[in-house]
Design an enzyme around this catalytic site. Structure first.
Site, PDB file in Angstrom:
ATOM      1  N   GLY A 252       0.825  -1.212   0.000  1.00  0.00           N
ATOM      2  CA  GLY A 252       0.000   0.000   0.000  1.00  0.00           C
ATOM      3  C   GLY A 252       0.859   1.262   0.000  1.00  0.00           C
ATOM      4  O   GLY A 252       0.585   2.213  -0.734  1.00  0.00           O
ATOM      5  N   ASP A 253       1.908   1.260   0.799  1.00  0.00           N
ATOM      6  CA  ASP A 253       2.787   2.436   0.875  1.00  0.00           C
ATOM      7  C   ASP A 253       3.506   2.651  -0.465  1.00  0.00           C
ATOM      8  O   ASP A 253       3.694   3.787  -0.914  1.00  0.00           O
ATOM      9  CB  ASP A 253       3.825   2.258   1.989  1.00  0.00           C
ATOM     10  CG  ASP A 253       3.153   1.960   3.327  1.00  0.00           C
ATOM     11  OD1 ASP A 253       1.991   2.353   3.509  1.00  0.00           O
ATOM     12  OD2 ASP A 253       3.803   1.316   4.175  1.00  0.00           O
TER      13      ASP A 253
HETATM   14  N1  LIG Z   1      -1.456 -10.080  -4.060  1.00  0.00           N
HETATM   15  C1  LIG Z   1      -1.106  -9.073  -4.873  1.00  0.00           C
HETATM   16  N2  LIG Z   1      -0.789  -9.293  -6.185  1.00  0.00           N
HETATM   17  C2  LIG Z   1      -0.455  -8.266  -6.987  1.00  0.00           C
HETATM   18  N3  LIG Z   1      -0.419  -6.981  -6.596  1.00  0.00           N
HETATM   19  C3  LIG Z   1      -0.723  -6.713  -5.308  1.00  0.00           C
HETATM   20  C4  LIG Z   1      -1.078  -7.728  -4.382  1.00  0.00           C
HETATM   21  N4  LIG Z   1      -1.316  -7.154  -3.184  1.00  0.00           N
HETATM   22  C5  LIG Z   1      -1.119  -5.827  -3.356  1.00  0.00           C
HETATM   23  N5  LIG Z   1      -0.771  -5.558  -4.632  1.00  0.00           N
HETATM   24  C6  LIG Z   1      -0.487  -4.243  -5.225  1.00  0.00           C
HETATM   25  O1  LIG Z   1      -0.308  -3.263  -4.207  1.00  0.00           O
HETATM   26  C7  LIG Z   1      -1.357  -2.287  -4.239  1.00  0.00           C
HETATM   27  C8  LIG Z   1      -1.788  -1.926  -2.842  1.00  0.00           C
HETATM   28  O2  LIG Z   1      -2.171  -3.109  -2.162  1.00  0.00           O
HETATM   29  P1  LIG Z   1      -3.296  -3.185  -1.036  1.00  0.00           P
HETATM   30  O3  LIG Z   1      -4.630  -2.925  -1.615  1.00  0.00           O
HETATM   31  O4  LIG Z   1      -3.080  -4.479  -0.358  1.00  0.00           O
HETATM   32  O5  LIG Z   1      -2.889  -1.952  -0.104  1.00  0.00           O
HETATM   33  P2  LIG Z   1      -3.066  -1.739   1.460  1.00  0.00           P
HETATM   34  O6  LIG Z   1      -4.150  -2.626   1.977  1.00  0.00           O
HETATM   35  O7  LIG Z   1      -3.190  -0.294   1.670  1.00  0.00           O
HETATM   36  O8  LIG Z   1      -1.650  -2.245   1.992  1.00  0.00           O
HETATM   37  P3  LIG Z   1      -0.830  -1.818   3.302  1.00  0.00           P
HETATM   38  O9  LIG Z   1      -1.188  -2.852   4.309  1.00  0.00           O
HETATM   39  O10 LIG Z   1       0.592  -1.907   2.841  1.00  0.00           O
HETATM   40  O11 LIG Z   1      -1.231  -0.443   3.687  1.00  0.00           O
HETATM   41  C9  LIG Z   1      -2.469  -2.926  -5.076  1.00  0.00           C
HETATM   42  O12 LIG Z   1      -3.231  -1.931  -5.692  1.00  0.00           O
HETATM   43  C10 LIG Z   1      -1.656  -3.768  -6.062  1.00  0.00           C
HETATM   44  O13 LIG Z   1      -1.142  -2.992  -7.105  1.00  0.00           O
HETATM   45 MG   LIG Z   2      -2.671   0.869   3.363  1.00  0.00          MG
END
Ligand SMILES: Nc1ncnc2c1ncn2[C@@H]1O[C@H](COP(=O)(O)OP(=O)(O)OP(=O)(O)O)[C@@H](O)[C@H]1O
Ligand SMILES: [Mg+2]
Length: 309
Positions: A252-253
């Site tokens: 996410g970051d």
């Molecule tokens: N399993 C995956 N396969 C491919 N890309 C992924 C995967 N997980 C995350 N990503 C990529 O990372 C981006 C952000 O992931 P996610 O939606 O999990 O963010 P988040 O929940 O905010 O994460 P964080 O816990 O780091 O804050 C997604 O939009 C995608 O591009």
């Molecule tokens: Mg996040």
């Protein structure tokens, strides 16, 4: 230049174990310490991608000194505000057998009123003025829940754009000041709006609601399904290539860093989202708490697909 703010930095301590047995003695096989906290991570990724950045936030204690040392080694510029307390440590156990991670996060130290005033003064008078200020992560005890709202309102007076990536009350209060960009994941958006987002139609409806509240760019991230983003009336679905995942920590970051990097350069939303997804997905290739690597981002970028909805 992109400045980031981490109100609750952490010295992340990660151990690897060959199988984790809860309530029993376990033996770790490797230990590492990394700078932690979402804003700091965004700065680390921006630096990795060759962009100018500086990290602001609170620092204190021995772990704080180690964090600064590690950032120094990586060449990531920072200008922290000292506190009496110690920054927190988050503990991460990587189980090498299952490739799953168990996190134990800390609330963070108590911040006094004068410490908060010192930080507020610093981040509202950054010279030269940054193009964007990224506000990310949780808020430590002693700091009011509406702190992001206060920072965004103050920053707007100086003509600096803001990105907010937080959750719970901090996000709910923060969006009242209409940040320019937010990037909640699906779960955070559900909590924010108080409803389940079961399908794409529901996510699109949520985007419209949030854009209707005056936020210019709303990007909802959905793990392996990438991002759906609204920029005014425009809605894009951005899909990552399929990859072999090592650890999703920091995805996410990395996505926030990719998004704001392109927006700060005046590029369009499509290009910004492509880099966001490439950086997020590149972060999943690296083990443990490691963020994305520039080479992976460049390799994945042409494989990201964009659909207009
Ligand atoms: N399993 C995956 N396969 C491919 N890309 C992924 C995967 N997980 C995350 N990503 C990529 O990372 C981006 C952000 O992931 P996610 O939606 O999990 O963010 P988040 O929940 O905010 O994460 P964080 O816990 O780091 O804050 C997604 O939009 C995608 O591009
Ligand atoms: Mg996040």
């Amino acid at each position: 230049m992109i400045a980031t703010v981490t109100l609750n930095p952490s010295l992340d301590k990660t151990v690897t174990v060959e199988g984790l047995v809860v309530d029993e003695a376990n033996r770790w096989t490797s230990l590492r310490r990394d700078p932690g906290g979402k804003g700091i991570n965004v700065s680390r990724v921006l630096h990795e991608l060759g962009n100018e950045t500086i990290a602001y936030g609170f620092i204190g204690g021995i772990d704080g000194q180690i964090l600064e040392h590690l950032l120094g080694e990586q060449g990531v510029p920072y200008d922290f505000t000292s506190i009496n307390g110690q920054i927190r440590s988050n503990f991460i156990i990587t189980n090498l057998k299952t490739r799953r991670q168990t996190r134990i996060d800390a609330p963070g130290p108590h911040i006094s009123r004068s410490e908060l005033e010192n930080l507020m003064d610093k981040i509202t008078h950054i010279e030269p003025k940054p193009d964007f200020l990224v506000l990310a992560g949780s808020v430590p005890p002693g700091v009011p829940d509406d702190i992001y709202r206060q920072i965004i309102e103050e920053t707007k007076k100086h003509g600096v754009k803001t990105v907010l990536d937080s959750d719970d009350e901090w996000l709910k209060e923060g969006i009242k000041a209409k940040p320019d960009v937010i990037k909640p994941n699906v779960h955070e958006t559900e909590e924010l709006l108080g409803e389940k987002l079961r399908d794409e139609a529901a996510i699109i409806q949520a985007l419209k609601t949030l854009v209707g509240e005056g936020i210019e760019v709303v990007a909802i991230s959905r793990g392996k399904d990438g991002l759906i983003v609204a920029n005014g009336g425009e809605i894009l679905k951005v899909i990552p290539p399929q990859v072999e995942i090592s650890s999703t920590v920091g995805a996410g970051d990395s996505a926030v860093a990719g998004l704001v990097l392109k927006l700060s350069q005046g590029d369009g939303i499509e290009e910004a989202c492509r880099l966001a997804v490439a950086a997020g997905t590149a972060a999943t290739l690296t083990p443990g708490t490691e963020l994305c690597r520039r080479q992976d981002v460049e390799r994945l970028l042409p494989q990201v697909k964009v659909e207009r909805l």
